[in-house]
Write a protein that holds these residues in place. Structure first.
Motif, PDB file in Angstrom:
ATOM      1  N   ILE A 321       0.963  -1.285  -0.029  1.00 28.08           N
ATOM      2  CA  ILE A 321      -0.059  -0.061  -0.036  1.00 28.08           C
ATOM      3  C   ILE A 321       0.858   1.195   0.154  1.00 28.08           C
ATOM      4  CG2 ILE A 321      -1.698   1.426   1.387  1.00 28.08           C
ATOM      5  CD1 ILE A 321      -2.775  -1.250  -0.180  1.00 28.08           C
ATOM      6  N   GLY A 322       1.924   1.242   0.854  1.00 23.81           N
ATOM      7  CA  GLY A 322       2.671   2.508   1.021  1.00 23.81           C
ATOM      8  C   GLY A 322       3.463   2.565  -0.338  1.00 23.81           C
ATOM      9  N   CYS A 323       3.959   1.616  -1.106  1.00 24.66           N
ATOM     10  CA  CYS A 323       4.662   1.800  -2.329  1.00 24.66           C
ATOM     11  C   CYS A 323       3.700   2.167  -3.251  1.00 24.66           C
ATOM     12  CB  CYS A 323       5.010   0.174  -2.932  1.00 24.66           C
ATOM     13  SG  CYS A 323       6.098   0.319  -3.972  1.00 24.66           S
ATOM     14  N   SER A 443      10.402  -3.152  -1.931  1.00 21.13           N
ATOM     15  CA  SER A 443       9.428  -2.492  -2.260  1.00 21.13           C
ATOM     16  C   SER A 443       9.616  -0.941  -2.489  1.00 21.13           C
ATOM     17  CB  SER A 443       8.026  -2.726  -1.348  1.00 21.13           C
ATOM     18  OG  SER A 443       8.372  -2.304  -0.168  1.00 21.13           O
ATOM     19  N   TYR A 444      10.470  -0.334  -1.498  1.00 26.08           N
ATOM     20  CA  TYR A 444      10.776   0.995  -1.707  1.00 26.08           C
ATOM     21  C   TYR A 444      11.636   1.087  -2.946  1.00 26.08           C
ATOM     22  CZ  TYR A 444      11.986   5.832   0.056  1.00 26.08           C
ATOM     23  OH  TYR A 444      11.819   7.009   0.140  1.00 26.08           O
ATOM     24  N   GLY A 445      12.575   0.099  -3.335  1.00 28.73           N
ATOM     25  CA  GLY A 445      13.512   0.379  -4.554  1.00 28.73           C
ATOM     26  C   GLY A 445      12.375   0.204  -5.769  1.00 28.73           C
ATOM     27  N   CYS A 446      11.281  -0.621  -5.740  1.00 27.37           N
ATOM     28  CA  CYS A 446      10.435  -0.613  -6.826  1.00 27.37           C
ATOM     29  C   CYS A 446       9.928   0.759  -6.925  1.00 27.37           C
ATOM     30  CB  CYS A 446       9.300  -1.763  -6.800  1.00 27.37           C
ATOM     31  SG  CYS A 446      10.050  -3.199  -6.792  1.00 27.37           S
ATOM     32  N   PHE A 447       9.372   1.433  -5.940  1.00 25.62           N
ATOM     33  CA  PHE A 447       8.992   2.811  -5.959  1.00 25.62           C
ATOM     34  C   PHE A 447       9.886   3.679  -6.608  1.00 25.62           C
ATOM     35  CE2 PHE A 447       9.779   6.483  -3.086  1.00 25.62           C
ATOM     36  CZ  PHE A 447       8.812   7.514  -3.793  1.00 25.62           C
ATOM     37  N   THR A 469       2.119   3.875 -15.184  1.00 22.87           N
ATOM     38  CA  THR A 469       3.080   3.999 -13.819  1.00 22.87           C
ATOM     39  C   THR A 469       2.521   2.532 -13.084  1.00 22.87           C
ATOM     40  OG1 THR A 469       2.893   6.286 -13.842  1.00 22.87           O
ATOM     41  CG2 THR A 469       3.088   5.316 -11.848  1.00 22.87           C
ATOM     42  N   PHE A 470       1.088   2.342 -12.755  1.00 20.59           N
ATOM     43  CA  PHE A 470       0.737   1.257 -11.786  1.00 20.59           C
ATOM     44  C   PHE A 470       1.196   0.076 -12.524  1.00 20.59           C
ATOM     45  CE2 PHE A 470      -2.506   3.701  -9.042  1.00 20.59           C
ATOM     46  CZ  PHE A 470      -1.536   4.547  -8.486  1.00 20.59           C
ATOM     47  N   ALA A 471       1.168  -0.177 -13.970  1.00 22.05           N
ATOM     48  CA  ALA A 471       1.349  -1.515 -14.622  1.00 22.05           C
ATOM     49  C   ALA A 471       2.952  -1.703 -14.179  1.00 22.05           C
ATOM     50  CB  ALA A 471       1.152  -1.376 -15.862  1.00 22.05           C
ATOM     51  N   LEU A 476       7.479  -4.575 -11.628  1.00 18.19           N
ATOM     52  CA  LEU A 476       8.581  -4.699 -10.770  1.00 18.19           C
ATOM     53  C   LEU A 476       8.462  -5.302  -9.239  1.00 18.19           C
ATOM     54  CD1 LEU A 476       9.983  -1.123 -11.325  1.00 18.19           C
ATOM     55  CD2 LEU A 476      10.733  -3.052 -12.046  1.00 18.19           C
ATOM     56  N   LEU A 477       7.387  -5.213  -8.527  1.00 12.04           N
ATOM     57  CA  LEU A 477       6.999  -5.998  -7.538  1.00 12.04           C
ATOM     58  C   LEU A 477       6.794  -7.378  -7.582  1.00 12.04           C
ATOM     59  CD1 LEU A 477       4.126  -3.246  -6.053  1.00 12.04           C
ATOM     60  CD2 LEU A 477       6.635  -3.711  -5.103  1.00 12.04           C
TER      61      LEU A 477
END
Length: 498
Positions: A321-323, A443-447, A469-471, A476-477
């Motif tokens: 969710i945070g990502c 996950s932060y790296g993916c962001f 963007t979301f795709a 990545l996630l």
């Protein structure tokens, strides 16, 4: 496990609706009353929350934990005695503390908040405190029994009443006085709290435990051993929030802004940008509520496997969710604030806060985990360090003419980071927990990668940009195994039992 997932899903849906309604409420409030009234209201509101925390003494968290443990051990009748003790303590607290708060309200408004306009909103807030305190006790008791429905729906009812009042009543009550208008807005908050309290009373009447055995008074000692550290954590957190507008206004006036301009700026930041960032936190909020009884229950029966299972799923979900939220707000948050709240121009506040608020989405579940595992004192100290760090940095940075409100924004983000990192370290040090924290870094790296890539590409349509963007982020996630399809077996288990 199915009951845990079921309760979480129910709370998630209803808290989402509550957040959505609260979002609508803030938009209506800004559009109808204007930035100055919102600024006065938002300056007084942290004091209202601090008053509630002061009078509650941390009892709701203690009540939920103790009732959940007794319920897990089959001691159903004893839960009623715990409720009885909490109600007595709360009544004494209200009778002792509210007159003191009433007496010092003028000093708080004029000296601390440096705004005479906050006096009447604060008076209305004091009248509302007893309602919130008793509602919190009933809510905590029902939650300890595993009744998540009243917790969820009471919040939704409160927001519904507030939206109705702000939309249909406030336009007819507006005067030329911003102070009076802010007091009316606080009164509408009181109406929402009253409606939620009435609902909780009705729900309690139908689910309360009936017994022929005389209900004794539960000893207050075990309650306070849990309540006081929890109260310290919450009290200091709300106290730093109470001090936040004070430090903010003082620092900005030192930097050269007028008090009115500083109050308006605080209203925009705390009434627009922060609520926008907190909107996706409905899932972490639901998990934070249900994790205390869920983990207390698992710890009481010494089921370490179930304990770690619940913690792992909760933290992974909050991290995702945070990502997604951090990515969206960094790229599109400032534009959204202007469009929804009719602000004059983009401020770039979101680009500073979004990367930091990723950690806010995991903060509340981490706090609940610590409290459920009898580490409320550790959680309290983490909150204290984060709060002090935020205020000191705000006083220094916001007073600089070159930074002003941007210095305050940086300080708010620093407080979030410090508290979250300390919670992470505290949870990792608990020998009962076997959860790894690689998921946060991955996950932060993916962001970060997604934001860098998307900021370098120009799109003709914002909808197209958001979808791509979301795709990209989802791919990545998935590649980094942060989206774990095996977790969906718990959802299948849930629906198989419905």
């Amino acid at each position: 496990m199915a009951s845990f997932v079921k309760g979480t899903l129910l709370l998630t849906v209803v808290i989402f609706l509550s957040k959505l309604f609260g979002f609508v409420y803030r938009m209506q409030f800004m559009r109808i009353a204007g930035e100055e009234v919102v600024g006065i209201y938002m300056t007084a509101y942290p004091a209202f929350i601090f008053f509630i925390s002061l009078v509650q003494l941390g009892l709701p968290i203690a009540l939920t934990k103790v009732v959940a443990e007794l319920y897990a051990k089959g001691k159903i009748t004893d839960t009623k005695s715990v409720l009885k003790t909490c109600l007595r303590i709360s009544t004494v607290s209200i009778l002792v503390l509210l007159p003191v708060l009433w007496f010092i309200t003028p000093t708080i408004a004029e000296t601390l908040l440096q705004s005479e306009g906050t006096r009447y909103p604060l008076i209305v807030a004091i009248y509302t405190v007893p309602i919130v305190v008793y509602a919190g006790i009933i809510k905590a008791y029902l939650l300890g029994l595993g009744k998540t429905t009243p917790t969820a729906w009471s919040s939704l009812i409160e927001q519904t009443i507030r939206i109705a009042a702000i939309s249909f009543a406030l336009p007819y009550l507006l005067t030329d006085s911003s102070t009076t208008n802010a007091a009316f807005a606080m009164g509408m908050t009181a109406l929402g709290e009253c409606a939620a309290f009435i609902y909780l009373l009705i729900h309690y009447h139908f689910v309360k435990i009936r017994t022929d055995k005389k209900v004794s008074t539960y000893r207050s000692g075990p309650l306070f051993r849990i309540a006081l550290p929890s109260a310290g954590s919450k009290l200091f957190g709300t106290f730093t929030w109470f001090l936040e507008p004070i430090v903010f206004l003082k620092a900005l006036t030192i930097s050269g802004l007028t008090a009115t301009a500083a109050t308006t700026l605080y209203g925009v930041i705390s009434g627009v940008h922060i609520p926008l960032l907190l909107f996706p936190a409905f899932i972490p909020a639901a998990l934070a509520i249900i994790l205390i009884p869920a983990i207390s229950n698992a710890a009481a029966v010494q089921n370490v496997r179930l304990l770690n299972q619940r913690i792992t799923i909760s933290l992974r979900l909050c991290s995702l969710i945070g990502c997604y939220a951090a990515t969206f707000f960094l790229l599109y948050g400032d534009f959204l604030a202007v469009e929804l709240f009719h602000l004059k121009d983009e401020t770039n506040y979101m680009k500073i806060l979004a990367p930091i608020f990723y950690f806010y989405y995991i903060q509340s579940p981490l706090l609940s985990i610590l409290q459920a595992l009898d580490q409320a004192r550790v959680a309290m100290m983490n909150s204290i360090y984060g709060g002090i760090g935020k205020l000191l940095l705000m006083l220094v940075l916001a007073a600089q003419p070159m930074l002003q409100q941007y210095g305050a924004i940086i300080a708010i983000g620093f407080g979030v980071l410090l508290t979250s990192f300390l919670h992470i370290a505290s949870v990792r040090n608990n020998p009962k927990i076997e959860v790894g924290f690689r998921l946060f870094a991955a996950s932060y790296g993916c962001f970060v990668v997604t934001c860098i890539v998307q900021s370098m590409i120009s799109y003709n349509s914002m909808i197209t940009s958001i979808v791509i963007t979301f795709a990209l982020l989802t791919i990545l996630l998935a590649l980094t195994k942060q989206i774990n399809l095996s977790d969906f077996r718990y959802v299948r288990l849930l629906f198989s039992r419905l």
